[in-house]
Write an enzyme that holds these catalytic residues in place. Structure first.
Site, short mmCIF file in Angstrom:
data_model
loop_
_atom_site.label_atom_id
_atom_site.label_comp_id
_atom_site.label_asym_id
_atom_site.label_seq_id
_atom_site.Cartn_x
_atom_site.Cartn_y
_atom_site.Cartn_z
N ASP A 104 0.82 -1.21 0.00
CA ASP A 104 0.00 0.00 0.00
C ASP A 104 0.86 1.27 0.00
O ASP A 104 1.87 1.33 0.70
CB ASP A 104 -0.86 -0.03 1.28
CG ASP A 104 -1.85 1.11 1.38
OD1 ASP A 104 -2.75 1.16 0.53
OD2 ASP A 104 -1.73 1.93 2.30
N GLU B 110 1.36 -0.41 -4.89
CA GLU B 110 0.49 0.70 -5.24
C GLU B 110 1.37 1.94 -5.20
O GLU B 110 1.64 2.50 -4.14
CB GLU B 110 -0.66 0.84 -4.23
CG GLU B 110 -1.60 1.96 -4.61
CD GLU B 110 -2.38 2.54 -3.45
OE1 GLU B 110 -3.51 2.98 -3.67
OE2 GLU B 110 -1.86 2.59 -2.32
C1 GLC Z 1 -4.34 3.14 -0.40
C2 GLC Z 1 -5.61 2.36 -0.19
C3 GLC Z 1 -6.66 3.28 0.32
C4 GLC Z 1 -6.19 3.91 1.60
C5 GLC Z 1 -4.82 4.57 1.43
C6 GLC Z 1 -4.21 4.92 2.75
O1 GLC Z 1 -4.47 4.08 -1.40
O2 GLC Z 1 -5.97 1.70 -1.38
O3 GLC Z 1 -7.89 2.63 0.50
O4 GLC Z 1 -7.12 4.86 2.02
O5 GLC Z 1 -3.92 3.71 0.80
O6 GLC Z 1 -3.79 3.76 3.41
#
Ligand code: GLC
Length: 500
Positions: free
Chosen positions: A202, A265
């Site tokens: 993440d 991500e």
């Molecule tokens: C990522 C997740 C999201 C979350 C963010 C902070 O973007 O997909 O849902 O709010 O991280 O952890």
């Protein structure tokens, strides 16, 4: 050489990692299936639906966070990285889920929330050195949190300012501290020991920031969503995307993960994600998700993303409006063709395979950032709770009577069966996508002996195809036909051709 990108290894032995060309099904655990009637999805519920996922043909499931959390950010505020949230079940439920998934040939990918913790994590009090602090009456810089507002809040206990890239309840970890690296490496080893096959990491671009805490200069952030306007007016070059992320943060995760794939991500334009592939096995290609349903935009997104290498294709997830909401219900089938034929890995968000649309936010909203709509529960049948729960759902399913698995599973012409056929067919398609010319409003690319053609418009249209082309699959039986050397596609139609 970036892991997973070694051409010698790839050529000789096919894809190096199981994830390189996998279809990964994203499960948002709260909203997938409730097994005990408390209205909240759980691990036993997920397990009960594994036969469905096996039937669908996906390779892996990615579980959005299953860990203990006070839910300020619905699970992305983790208060104990090694504890299953009690409402999702027990350690035993996790073990049973993993064992059952593995028996069915399904891999299990967990979410690693590593850039921040919950403010209720015991580390926040016991290990303040794990976080990023500043002193003084004012924040030390102009950094903004992704969800809006300053990225600094004052801790009422110590009176100091702490950094948070997201909500104030999510203090950022200080990856410059080697003990943070060790603690998170332990988390990775823990879950690998418990059977995890890989991780979705993440908010990677937020893991390390500028050491001197310099201001972000004025600018224009490239992505339209989900960043608020006040944040987009800055060029976030110091509050994220530090060149030190690989060395100070990802290297430790990489070492701990061993051969387990790490898909990041990295919320940046795709040309800026390439350095991250030194440590990660894949990164989400958000350009596709952010493109309009427009041949030029989608084509450019595909070209840019393909050039980056190990892009994991994604068209929706728990943060963004669903495909049918964003690109239109009428385009959901063609969008499925696109997602599942581009090669590399493809991430399918739960419910996309039946063409679910977003519901309205809960009243009052649950997620403060407006993401309730795409998190509405999975619709298994046409009953009031959509078969999601025997109790009162934490979030009401939106339109189960109109759209559900039970109604579609036996219908050969359903979008669900299209997804299934696409997942089966994609295994016979090899090679990187190379775009080929197509009339305006159409998008076409070839991979090896297959050509994929998508009609983005509402009107029927034709394009010449090589002699001997045969129709392998189309969005519906009637949507495509080959006549006199031309492929004729209905509006919103897409087809996969087998070339001679
Ligand atoms: C990522 C997740 C999201 C979350 C963010 C902070 O973007 O997909 O849902 O709010 O991280 O952890």
């Amino acid at each position: 050489m970036a892991r997973g990108l070694d051409p010698a290894a790839t050529d000789a032995a096919g894809p190096r990692l199981w994830s390189d060309d996998a279809v990964v099904y994203e499960i948002y655990p709260r909203s997938f299936q409730d097994g005990d009637g408390d209205g909240v999805g759980d691990l036993a519920g997920i397990r009960s639906r594994l036969p469905y996922l096996e039937w669908l043909g996906v390779d892996a499931i990615w579980l959005a966070p299953i860990y203990a959390s006070p839910l300020a950010d619905y699970g992305y505020d983790v208060s104990d990285h090694e504890a299953i949230a009690p409402e999702y079940g027990t350690d035993l439920d996790f073990d049973l889920l993993v064992a059952d998934a593995h028996d069915r040939g399904l891999r299990v990918v967990l979410d690693l929330v590593v850039s921040h913790t919950s403010i209720e994590h015991r580390w926040f009090r016991e290990r303040p050195d794990f976080y990023v602090w500043a002193d003084g009456p004012e924040p030390p810089n102009n950094w903004r949190a992704s969800f809006g507002g300053p990225a600094w809040s004052r801790d009422p206990v110590s009176g100091r300012l702490y950094l948070h890239s997201f909500y104030a309840e999510q203090p950022d970890l200080n990856w410059r501290n080697p003990e943070v690296r060790e603690a998170m490496a332990d988390v990775v080893r823990h879950w690998i020991g418990r059977g995890a096959d890989g991780f979705r990491v993440d908010a990677v671009d937020r893991m390390v920031k500028d050491a001197e805490l310099r201001d972000d200069p004025p600018g224009r952030d490239p992505f339209p969503l989900p960043i608020p306007e006040e944040v987009r007016r800055l060029d976030l070059i110091h509050s994220r995307d530090s060149p030190e992320i690989g060395r100070l943060a990802l290297a430790a995760l990489r070492a701990a993960a061993g051969d387990a794939p790490l898909i990041g991500e990295v919320y940046l334009p795709v040309d800026r994600v390439i350095p991250y592939l030194d440590h990660l096995d894949g990164v989400f290609g958000f350009e596709l998700l952010h493109a309009d349903w427009d041949a030029d935009q989608l084509g450019a997104a595909i070209d840019r993303s393909s050039a980056a290498g190990a892009v994991a294709w994604v068209t929706s997830n728990h943060d963004f409006p669903r495909v049918a909401t964003r690109w239109g219900k009428e385009n959901a089938r063609a969008a499925a063709v696109l997602l599942l034929t581009l090669g590399n890995s493809a991430f399918v968000y739960q419910g996309e395979e039946i063409g679910m649309v977003d519901g309205p936010p809960a009243d009052p909203p649950l997620d403060r950032y407006g993401r309730d709509g795409c998190r509405r529960p999975m619709q298994w049948d046409g009953s009031a709770t959509g078969g999601f729960s025997a109790g009162r759902p934490w979030l009401q399913p939106f339109d189960p009577e109109r759209c559900n698995v039970a109604a579609q599973i036996g219908d050969e012409g359903s979008i669900l069966n299209l997804f299934r056929a696409l997942i089966a067919l994609r295994r016979r398609i090899d090679g990187a996508p190379i775009r080929v010319e197509a009339p305006p409003g159409m998008l076409a690319f070839e991979r090896g002996r297959h050509r994929i053609v998508v009609n983005l418009g509402a009107d029927g249209t034709s394009t010449p195809v090589p002699q001997g082309s045969a129709l392998a699959l189309a969005t519906s039986v009637a949507a495509a036909r080959i006549e006199s050397g031309e492929l004729r596609l209905d509006g919103h139609g897409a087809a996969i051709l087998q070339l001679a």
